[in-house]
Structure formats: C-alpha cells, structure tokens
Design an enzyme around this catalytic site. Structure first.
Site, short mmCIF file in Angstrom:
data_model
loop_
_atom_site.label_atom_id
_atom_site.label_comp_id
_atom_site.label_asym_id
_atom_site.label_seq_id
_atom_site.Cartn_x
_atom_site.Cartn_y
_atom_site.Cartn_z
N GLY A 1 86.95 36.13 2.25
CA GLY A 1 85.88 35.33 3.16
C GLY A 1 84.66 35.56 2.53
CB VAL B 1 84.93 40.11 0.95
CG1 VAL B 1 85.65 41.33 0.85
CG2 VAL B 1 83.54 40.12 1.59
CG ASP C 1 74.59 41.58 11.81
OD1 ASP C 1 74.28 41.24 12.85
OD2 ASP C 1 75.15 41.12 10.57
N1 ATP Z 1 86.77 45.98 3.77
C1 ATP Z 1 87.50 45.01 4.18
N2 ATP Z 1 88.56 44.64 4.37
C2 ATP Z 1 89.15 43.37 4.66
N3 ATP Z 1 88.45 42.42 5.02
C3 ATP Z 1 86.97 42.65 4.84
C4 ATP Z 1 86.59 43.53 4.46
N4 ATP Z 1 85.21 43.89 4.32
C5 ATP Z 1 84.69 42.49 4.44
N5 ATP Z 1 85.98 41.70 5.00
C6 ATP Z 1 86.05 40.38 5.20
O1 ATP Z 1 85.57 39.54 4.49
C7 ATP Z 1 84.82 38.48 5.18
C8 ATP Z 1 83.04 38.31 4.70
O2 ATP Z 1 82.73 39.87 4.93
P1 ATP Z 1 81.03 40.02 4.94
O3 ATP Z 1 80.88 41.39 5.63
O4 ATP Z 1 80.57 39.64 3.70
O5 ATP Z 1 80.56 38.86 6.03
P2 ATP Z 1 80.48 38.81 7.65
O6 ATP Z 1 80.43 40.03 8.31
O7 ATP Z 1 81.55 37.87 7.79
O8 ATP Z 1 78.99 37.72 7.58
P3 ATP Z 1 77.68 38.49 7.68
O9 ATP Z 1 77.71 39.53 6.33
O10 ATP Z 1 76.71 37.08 7.10
O11 ATP Z 1 77.35 39.11 8.65
C9 ATP Z 1 84.93 38.65 6.52
O12 ATP Z 1 86.18 37.75 7.08
C10 ATP Z 1 85.45 40.22 6.71
O13 ATP Z 1 86.31 40.16 7.70
#
Ligand code: ATP
Length: 577
Positions: free
Chosen positions: A26, A33, A147
C-alpha cells in the site's frame, strides 16, 4: 538508531523482487510499503520514502527511526532496521499480515468477503492499541503518536493489534514535560482533537480524543471521516453526525448506531460507548489517561471473554432437570394465587436495562413466505403441551430480517421472547405461571444471511440452555446447526420449552386436515423398534406385540435413553394385534 540494523539497499531490493509492484502492500503520504523476504527467510514490510519528492523535513524518517528504535512493546510495531540510498530512505518493519483495523471494518460489512470482525476481536484490538499507546505515553520522555486512527492499527496473523506509522510522532522536550507544541499541525481529520488542531499543542488528552474516535468507529462501524459522495472533495464526519458526541443523548445515539455486523453484547457496548464519550469530551483535563483506559478495557476483556473461551471455561454443564436454576429477579417472581391478572414479568427496560434498539424482530411468516427465510427456530416440545394441537403458523420462527433492516444482506440480530413472538409463546406455554420464566426479550441470535456464524446472547432473566449447557447472560455463545435451545423453569429447573436452530428446509412440515398423518408417532410396532440401532433387548418380545416406546425423557440425551433397559424404558402393551 542503536537497536535497529542498517540494511544495504541491495539486500532490500532483492527482498522485494526489485520493488516489484506485486509486492506493494500500500501507499501512505510518505511513500509506499512493500512486502519483502530477507535472505534468512524472514518476512518484513519495507517502507520506501522518497525525500526528494517530499522534502527532507516532512518525511518523518529521522523521527520514525529514533522514536521506534526506542520502543520494544508487543503492541507497537517493531522497527527492525533502516537503509539509505541516494535521496531515498527505507524503514524495515516486522510484517503484520492481518491488515489494518480500518480495512477489517470495511471488509466485515461485506459478508461475501468472509471476514467477520466480531465484537470480541474489536474489544481485543482496542485493548492492544491502548496498551501500546499507554507504553509510549508513560515512557520518559513522554512520546506522542500524533496520528492515531484505525488505519494505523495493524494486526498480526494471530489478531494482535499494534500501533504503527510513527511518521508524525514526537517526544516531549524534557523528561517530565506533559505536552509539546508543534509548528506543523498534522493528523487526520475526524480523529484529530479540535484543541490540537486549533493550537498545535500535543497532549495525552489530545491523543486520547483520537483514540475515543477509534472506539466509536469500532462500536458503530462508521468512519470518523470519509469522502462525502454527495460533494466533490467533501468530507463526511460519520461518527460526529451520528453520535453528536457533545450534545445530550449521545450515549443512546451511539447505541442506536451499533454496528450490527459485530454482535456487540448490549451491556459491553454501553460501557465502551461511555468510555469513548469520556475520551472525546471537550475538556482535555477531564479525559481519561491511556493507563486508565487499558485497565478498564482489560476488565471488559475478562468480563466478556470471547465465545469459544467461554464455552470451554465458563459454561456450566448442568442436567437441567435437577439443577436449581438461577432465581428470577424479584420483579419477575410470579405469585399465581395472589394476582393472576398481574402475571406478566417486568419488561427489561424497567429492570434497569435499556430498551432494545435496532433489533429487527423475526417474522412469523405465513407458510407461503417461509421459502424466503433460510434459517429459523423450530418449536420442538413444551412441557404439558401436545405439539400436534398447536395451530399452523406457530411451529417455527423464521429468522429473516425485516424489510426495513439495514442489515438484510449481512449479519442480523433477532430478538426472541414474549414481546417478539407473543402468540407463539402463549400457545406453546399456555400456563401463565410458566410463561413468567420466558423473558420479554429472552435472547438474541446473531447470524449471517444463511444462518452461518450464529451466536446466541441471553438478554433476559430466565434460564436458557444451549445444547444442555446453561448460557450466562450477556455473553455470546456459538450456535451450531440443530443446536437445541431450552427455556427452564426458574425455580425447579425443569424444561418448559425446547427450540431447535435449523435450516428452514429442515423444519418438520405441518399439514392440517383429517387425512394428514400425525407428524410423530409415539406408539410404534415392536419390530420397528427392533430395527432401531439404538434400541436393545426387544427381540424377545412377540413379533405382534405393540409397545409405547419412550422417545424422550426430560434431562436425558437420546444416547442415555438408548442405554436404558427396554423393560424400564418402554411400556409393554398387554394386547396383541
Ligand atoms: N508493518 C507492516 N506490515 C504490513 N503492512 C503494513 C505495515 N506497515 C504498513 N503497512 C501497510 O502499508 C500501507 C501503507 O502504510 P503507511 O503507513 O505508509 O500509510 P498509511 O498509514 O496508510 O497512510 P498515512 O501514512 O498517509 O497516514 C497500509 O495499507 C498499511 O496497512
């Protein structure tokens, strides 16, 4: 950066098949990620941040590495390492394969996705997330996430929740500082505390506010903020619009908007809603601290264990015919001689329980419509009542959501009790003294459109058993296909009424008219009995003899009946044909 490892860019490229799109989990505001497999076989999530595109200051890279490197807690996502390559930065996390809490909520609304998100899982997510946040807030110096939202609560494959995405996090400048003021006010609309949005002052109370919005989200399934389909670029604040948390009556409004896909026990939902309301109250100082929320949520988790645990550990196995049943509340006691006209039990709402809300009453459909329902409850037997004498139309309750139900295609809750199927209970249990043992809302059944994932939750004071085990109040117990549900006499423990949870296709056809055969014969020819595999010792009888075969004994299972010697079980008729 002491605890986390530094990885090489080449290592991470190899782990992600060269950042192949198929490995992308995502994207967020700071980058994408990717799922990766390291050389040693361990699976990780790698966040790629392009500093060039975002501007070095806003990337949150340094903050996230520093912040996460300090924390090791089961409910905070673990940062394993980091990497640098030109103007790109990489954060390597443990992989959490259960998705995020926001996605889980969305999926649970579509039963076709086969991914229910039950109340006990939501409660556990809430407790986990609060524990992770409490750890941050009680560290020295205090750390702020900044956040908090459902999309930043990730789940591992066992369902444990962990707070993630510390890109905006910050720590208080001094060891004992309780707040920090930031220049860039960020966070997510709908979740961010209005005081913080106005002043930029980050406090624990402000974080608790965001967590309170997550609690409302878990209770109602509504999003604190989502794109407004009616206005281009507009935002709909679903929780605030439905609950109006700052106005009187917010608790009842929250209760009327409970997510019907979760099957919340009413009492638990009410206590959780009260907690969420305290978390979002306008005065920061009056909001609870995370440690208080953790303690309260942990108590809820103990009081309302998940159904499978409860079945193994909590349900008492009782022979219902001899076990003294739980006494009814004083106002449910019946005194038949004194006031026959006042034999009706007190309604639950006068017993201090809230009136039931948004529970579609099951329809007692006329047979012509019965094909519309896939599942239901069949009345099997009642003490002192001859089933064959019951009029047509009162033999089954079809569990079909009413047409105005919002959940007609999803999980639905059905209320069973004298308020809901009054006539049926009256014809099956004509004795008004016994009717008192059947509460107005005796229990609720939560199930999918095809009767799947069914749970029964006792709501009233009466004694209800599921498959011979007394079901405690306010705790959901699983119902299996053909599960037997019994109402027992409050004081004597004898069974009053027996129902069975069945696919509608298995309901015994009830045909009226002089030519119709009786649905169940209780007098059977001895040679018929001899052919039953579970009946023994009848071969010595004359082939022409008839017996009254015992087919049911209060408190005994069919297996136990079969074990009885024929001489004591069956009444041998003296005549021959
Ligand atoms: N450790 C992890 N394991 C599995 N999936 C993850 C992990 N970290 C993030 N993701 C997935 O990757 C995607 C992007 O995550 P990211 O934290 O970059 O952004 P977000 O939280 O969706 O948005 P923002 O950072 O704009 O608040 C999300 O769908 C999240 O569920």
């Amino acid at each position: 950066q002491e605890i986390s490892l530094q990885y090489s860019y080449e290592e991470l490229s190899a782990a992600t098949k060269n950042w192949h799109n198929s490995e992308r989990l995502g994207s967020g505001s700071y980058g994408s990620v990717f799922k990766g497999e390291l050389e040693d076989g361990s699976e990780v999530a790698i966040k790629a941040i392009d500093l060039k595109a975002l501007g070095a200051e806003s990337s949150g890279f340094e903050e996230e590495v520093q912040m996460l490197s300090k924390f090791r807690h089961p409910n905070l996502v673990t940062l394993l390492g980091w990497a640098k390559h030109d103007l790109n930065r990489y954060l390597v996390y443990e992989l959490l394969s259960g998705g995020d809490c926001f996605q889980r909520l969305q999926k649970s609304k579509k039963p076709s996705a086969g991914c229910p998100f039950h109340w006990f899982e939501r409660l556990s997510v809430c407790l986990d997330a609060a524990a992770g946040l409490s750890h941050m807030h009680n560290s020295k110096p205090k750390a702020f996430h900044r956040d908090i939202k459902s999309a930043n609560i990730l789940l591992d494959r066992h369902g444990t929740a962990k707070m993630a995405d510390f890109g905006l996090s910050c720590a208080a400048g001094k060891l004992d500082s309780l707040h920090v003021t930031v220049r860039t006010i960020s966070g997510t609309p709908g979740y961010a505390c209005p005081i913080y949005s106005r002043t930029g002052r980050v406090t624990e109370g402000g974080e608790v506010y965001s967590f309170g919005m997550v609690m409302f989200e878990l209770l109602t399934g509504l999003a604190p903020a989502t794109a407004d389909a009616s206005r281009k670029g507009g935002i709909a604040y679903q929780v605030a619009e439905a609950v109006e948390q700052d106005s009187p009556g917010a608790l009842e409004r929250c209760m009327t908007h409970l997510d019907c896909h979760a099957g919340w026990p009413t009492q638990l939902a009410r206590e959780m809603a009260e907690m969420a309301l305290r978390a979002v109250q306008p005065n920061d100082e009056e909001r609870p601290r995370f440690v208080e929320l953790v303690k309260a949520l942990r108590k809820h988790n103990e009081r309302f264990p998940k159904p499978s645990q409860r079945l193994d550990d909590v349900i008492m196995s009782v022979p219902v015919s001899i076990q003294p049943a739980q006494q009814p509340a004083a106002n449910e006691q019946h005194t038949p001689q004194a006031h026959p006209a006042k034999k009706v039990v007190q309604p639950e709402d006068l017993n201090g329980r809230p009136p039931q809300v948004k529970v579609p009453s099951p329809m007692l459909l006329p047979p012509a419509n019965s094909a519309l329902a896939t599942f239901g409850l069949e009345y099997v037997s009642a003490s002192g009542t001859e089933p064959d004498g019951i009029p047509q139309g009162f033999h089954c309750v079809y569990l079909k959501p009413s047409p105005d139900s919002q959940c007609s295609s999803d999980m639905s809750t059905f209320a069973i009790g004298r308020s809901h199927q009054q006539k049926a209970f009256e014809v099956w249990v004509p004795d008004t003294a016994l009717q008192c043992c059947i509460s107005r809302t005796a229990f609720e059944i939560l199930c999918g459109a095809k009767g799947e994932n069914a749970f029964l939750t006792v709501r009233g004071q009466g004694t209800i058993s599921v498959d011979g085990k007394v079901a405690p109040r306010e705790i959901a117990v699983p119902l299996q296909v053909r599960s037997e549900i019994t109402f027992s006499h409050a004081a004597e423990g004898t069974i009053i009424l027996r129902l069975r949870y069945l696919p509608a296709s298995e309901f015994t056809p009830k045909v009226e008219g002089p030519t119709s055969p009786p649905p169940r014969r209780t007098v059977r020819r001895a040679d018929e009995i001899a052919s039953d595999s579970d009946v023994r010792s009848v071969s010595a009888r004359p082939r022409t003899a008839w017996v009254l075969a015992c087919v049911h004994v209060e408190g005994l299972t069919p297996g136990q009946i079969a074990e009885l010697r024929s001489a004591v079980r069956d009444i041998q008729a003296e005549w021959t044909l």
